[in-house]
Design an enzyme around this catalytic site. Structure first.
Site, short mmCIF file in Angstrom:
data_model
loop_
_atom_site.label_atom_id
_atom_site.label_comp_id
_atom_site.label_asym_id
_atom_site.label_seq_id
_atom_site.Cartn_x
_atom_site.Cartn_y
_atom_site.Cartn_z
CG HIS A 17 -3.14 1.09 7.80
ND1 HIS A 17 -1.78 0.92 7.63
CD2 HIS A 17 -3.69 0.58 6.66
CE1 HIS A 17 -1.53 0.35 6.46
NE2 HIS A 17 -2.70 0.13 5.85
CG HIS A 19 -6.12 0.23 2.13
ND1 HIS A 19 -5.06 0.68 1.36
CD2 HIS A 19 -5.57 -0.46 3.16
CE1 HIS A 19 -3.92 0.26 1.91
NE2 HIS A 19 -4.20 -0.43 3.00
CG LEU A 20 -11.66 5.33 2.87
CD1 LEU A 20 -11.89 6.84 3.08
CD2 LEU A 20 -12.88 4.56 3.38
NE ARG A 21 -9.01 -0.97 -2.27
CZ ARG A 21 -7.88 -1.43 -1.81
NH1 ARG A 21 -6.81 -0.64 -1.73
NH2 ARG A 21 -7.75 -2.67 -1.41
CG ASN A 45 -2.92 1.35 -1.51
OD1 ASN A 45 -3.81 1.97 -0.93
ND2 ASN A 45 -2.83 0.03 -1.48
CE LYS A 107 2.05 2.12 4.27
NZ LYS A 107 0.80 1.43 4.01
CG HIS A 145 3.85 -2.60 3.58
ND1 HIS A 145 2.54 -2.98 3.39
CD2 HIS A 145 4.56 -3.75 3.53
CE1 HIS A 145 2.47 -4.29 3.22
NE2 HIS A 145 3.68 -4.78 3.29
CG HIS A 183 0.07 -3.38 8.07
ND1 HIS A 183 1.41 -3.51 7.82
CD2 HIS A 183 -0.45 -2.83 6.96
CE1 HIS A 183 1.68 -3.07 6.62
NE2 HIS A 183 0.57 -2.63 6.08
CG LEU A 228 0.63 -9.28 1.35
CD1 LEU A 228 1.08 -8.80 -0.01
CD2 LEU A 228 1.59 -10.33 1.91
CG ASP A 256 -4.05 -3.11 6.15
OD1 ASP A 256 -4.23 -2.29 5.23
OD2 ASP A 256 -3.31 -4.09 6.05
CG HIS A 260 -9.07 -6.46 -2.77
ND1 HIS A 260 -8.30 -5.86 -3.75
CD2 HIS A 260 -8.32 -6.38 -1.64
CE1 HIS A 260 -7.15 -5.46 -3.24
NE2 HIS A 260 -7.14 -5.75 -1.95
CB ALA A 272 -2.70 -8.97 -0.35
#
Ligand code: NCD
Ligand code: ZN
Length: 356
Positions: A17, A19-21, A45, A107, A145, A183, A228, A256, A260, A272
């Site tokens: 899980h 997030h790489l953007r 996302n 997802k 989620h 998560h 979150l 996760d 940011h 978050a």
């Protein structure tokens, strides 16, 4: 007391899980993951969301193009792509995803549950039944989620209420659907995943293993500890640690890690997401050592995930050394900076990198 373990070599782990953007953030954060993990499940996302196979293919190409140049025998990294489920995702899109060979999950973000989730699902069993049936039929996992978005439900109870209102009816309707409860943060979640019938598993982050909700308020309001699902009480952290270190194949590693920029977290309405990719394996090793269960880190990090996803285990290894490091106060992220989780604190473990 026996001597503490000083070195630990495990099969190369995966992050189930992440997030790489995209763009310059992707280029900045990707090396932190490829230095430790053989593969990662890439969260969809983005803005706009990665909701089709064509978009996932373009995003995968971006990730591969952003890969740090392979040095010598540096192991390859494979991004495992996912689709973002919307009210309008069709069964045909699921078949295209399956046929792609590079999409490994779909997802579910309940609309409004977290960062970039406004395109998410508003009524799962109402709008998505045909699509979920197609997923069940072709063995495509649903990555969940698991929080309700009902503002009447206390934020600390949203995972437990999700189990009753969504997870149980969903899995009763589709008992063969592969589900990953992403998560996991509560004892209720652990008990459910441990005892449920059928193909279900859960990812657990390093921060939910190491910290409880006091971290959010230690000496003041701490935005870099806000993610979150939010950190929970100590009893929940203990249940997660027990599950992660138990060897039960239903529990595996998912950081996760969610970058940011500093300014997006330190403001009136901060985002978050905790950034843990740089120190991921050191954080997990710290948690497993605290539980006296370092010997079960390999199952959690490197064996259980491929087992559930039906993928081979990675070929290489990763070595951790018991040697202290301080988490930096900030990390460069393109023209910006981010603050990693546990900035300024000392970790007893580090990943041993091959000398250049
Ligand atoms: C994630 C993000 O920033 O994309 N944030 C988070 O707090 N975990 C989204 C998510 O996984 O909920
Ligand atoms: Zn996430």
């Amino acid at each position: 007391m026996p001597d503490p373990i000083k070195r630990l070599t495990i099969r190369r782990p995966d992050d189930w899980h992440l997030h790489l953007r995209d763009g310059e953030v992707l280029r900045a954060v990707l090396p932190d993951t490829t230095a430790q993990f053989g593969r990662a499940i890439i969260m969809p996302n983005l803005k706009p969301p990665v909701s089709t196979t064509a978009l996932a293919q373009a995003y995968r190409r971006q990730i591969l193009d952003a890969m740090p140049a392979a040095r010598g025998s540096a192991p390859a990294f494979e991004p495992l792509m996912t689709l973002y489920l919307t009210d309008r995702t069709t069964p045909d899109e699921i078949l295209r995803a399956r046929d792609s060979g590079f999409i490994h999950g779909v997802k579910l973000y309940p609309a409004g549950a977290t960062t970039h989730s406004d395109a998410g699902v508003t009524d799962l069993l109402g709008y998505c039944m045909d699509t979920l049936e197609a997923m069940q039929a072709c063995g495509m996992p649903l990555l969940v989620h698991g929080e309700v978005t009902d503002p009447g439900v206390d934020i600390f109870d949203r995972e437990a209420v999700f189990i009753d209102r969504v997870m149980i009816p969903l899995r009763a309707a589709l008992p063969e659907l592969k589900v990953v409860f992403e998560h996991l943060t509560t004892r209720d979640g652990v008990d459910y995943v441990r005892e449920a019938e059928g193909p279900i598993a859960a990812t657990i982050t390093a921060h939910h293993l190491l910290y409880n909700r006091n971290a959010l308020f230690q000496g003041g309001l701490r935005p870099h500890w806000y993610c979150l699902p939010v950190l929970k009480r100590e009893q929940h952290r203990r249940a997660l640690l027990e599950a992660a270190t138990s060897g039960n194949p239903r529990f595996f590693l998912g950081t996760d890690s969610a970058p940011h920029p500093r300014g997006a977290k330190e403001q009136d309405c901060g985002c978050a997401g905790c950034y843990t990719a740089r120190h991921a394996m050191a954080l997990y090793a710290t948690a497993f050592e605290q539980a006296g269960r370092l010997e079960s880190l390999e199952a959690f990090a490197s064996l259980n995930g491929p087992g559930f996803y039906g993928l081979p285990q990675n070929a290489g290894t990763l070595t951790l050394e018991r040697s202290e490091q301080t988490v930096p106060d900030e990390l460069a992220m393109g023209d910006d900076v981010l603050v990693p989780l546990a900035a300024g604190s000392m970790l007893p473990w580090r990943v041993l990198t091959d000398p250049d």
